[in-house]
Design a protein around this motif. Structure first.
Motif: not given
Length: 257
Positions: A149-152, A167, A171, A174, A179
């Motif tokens: 993913t690329c965000k929390t 994304c 961003a 990972h 994250y």
């Protein structure tokens, strides 16, 4: 002795003031067997015999329709146009938790104690700090840690120009465990604190189960009743109850020898 009496009096006054606090005019009083006022929820819960696959545990009493349960299992469905594969293909073992999460959110009539009003264009209510059973959170994290993913926070900040979430610029993708280093990071943060991982486990009657065997009944009914009773009784702030109990025991020893 005067100091202890003063402390007891102060705590008693705080407890009395807390219990006397009026409910806000728009606060929910119906906390049991209710549906959120949100985008796809039914007005009232009821039987839905043909709920699809992972949503089927709620078929005896559901806030979701058959169509909603079917869409919950699709990629980029009409429900929210959300793309689980925004950083490459999400592992099936991981995706099943997000499907189950969607089923719980859309179908459960047992989230009343955590429903809050919100000023959003697509819904008038949301849930906040639902106490998710620790095993459900742990397994969710373990099954997703190698997906990407690329965000929390998945509630906001996406690029929606294509009609589904992508994304945002800069961003980086990972692994989940980059994250979300811990299970609590995942469960608490991903949907803006919709969940708060509990210290309690499945079967305790104190935490909401995302996964359960409907043949054994819905354990979340008992959990909702417990927290509804706590809410309606004007529960004291955390920590005051034990202090009052300790002071009472001390005073009893003094007066009774």
């Amino acid at each position: 002795m005067a100091w202890w009496m003063t402390q007891l009096l102060l705590l008693a006054l705080v407890a009395a003031a807390w219990g006397a606090q009026p409910r806000t005019p728009d606060a929910r009083t119906d906390l049991l067997n209710v549906c959120m006022d949100a985008k796809h929820h039914k007005t009232k819960p009821g039987p839905e015999d043909k709920l699809h696959d992972q949503c089927s545990p709620w078929k005896k009493n559901a806030c979701c329709s058959v169509n909603t349960s079917q869409e919950a299992h699709k990629d980029i469905s009409y429900l929210y146009r959300f793309n689980w594969d925004h950083c490459g293909k999400m592992e099936p073992a991981c995706k099943r938790h997000f499907i189950q999460d969607t089923c719980l959110y859309e179908c459960s009539p047992n989230l009343g104690p955590w429903i809050q009003e919100v000023n959003q264009s697509w819904r008038k209510e949301r849930v906040l700090n639902v106490p998710l059973c620790k095993e459900d959170c742990q397994i969710w994290w373990e099954d997703c840690r190698t997906s990407y993913t690329c965000k929390t926070n998945w509630h906001k900040g996406w690029n929606w120009t294509s009609g589904y979430n992508q994304c945002p610029v800069r961003a980086a993708c990972h692994r989940f465990d980059f994250y979300f280093p811990t299970p609590a990071d995942l469960c608490n943060e991903i949907w803006s604190h919709s969940y708060k991982v509990s210290n309690y486990g499945r079967g305790s009657g104190r935490c909401i189960q995302m996964w359960f065997d409907p043949a054994q009944g819905n354990p979340n009914e008992e959990v909702a009743r417990f927290y509804a009773e706590t809410t309606n009784s004007g529960a004291m702030p955390q920590g005051i109850g034990p202090l009052l109990l300790n002071l009472t025991q001390i005073l009893k020893r003094w007066f009774l020898g």
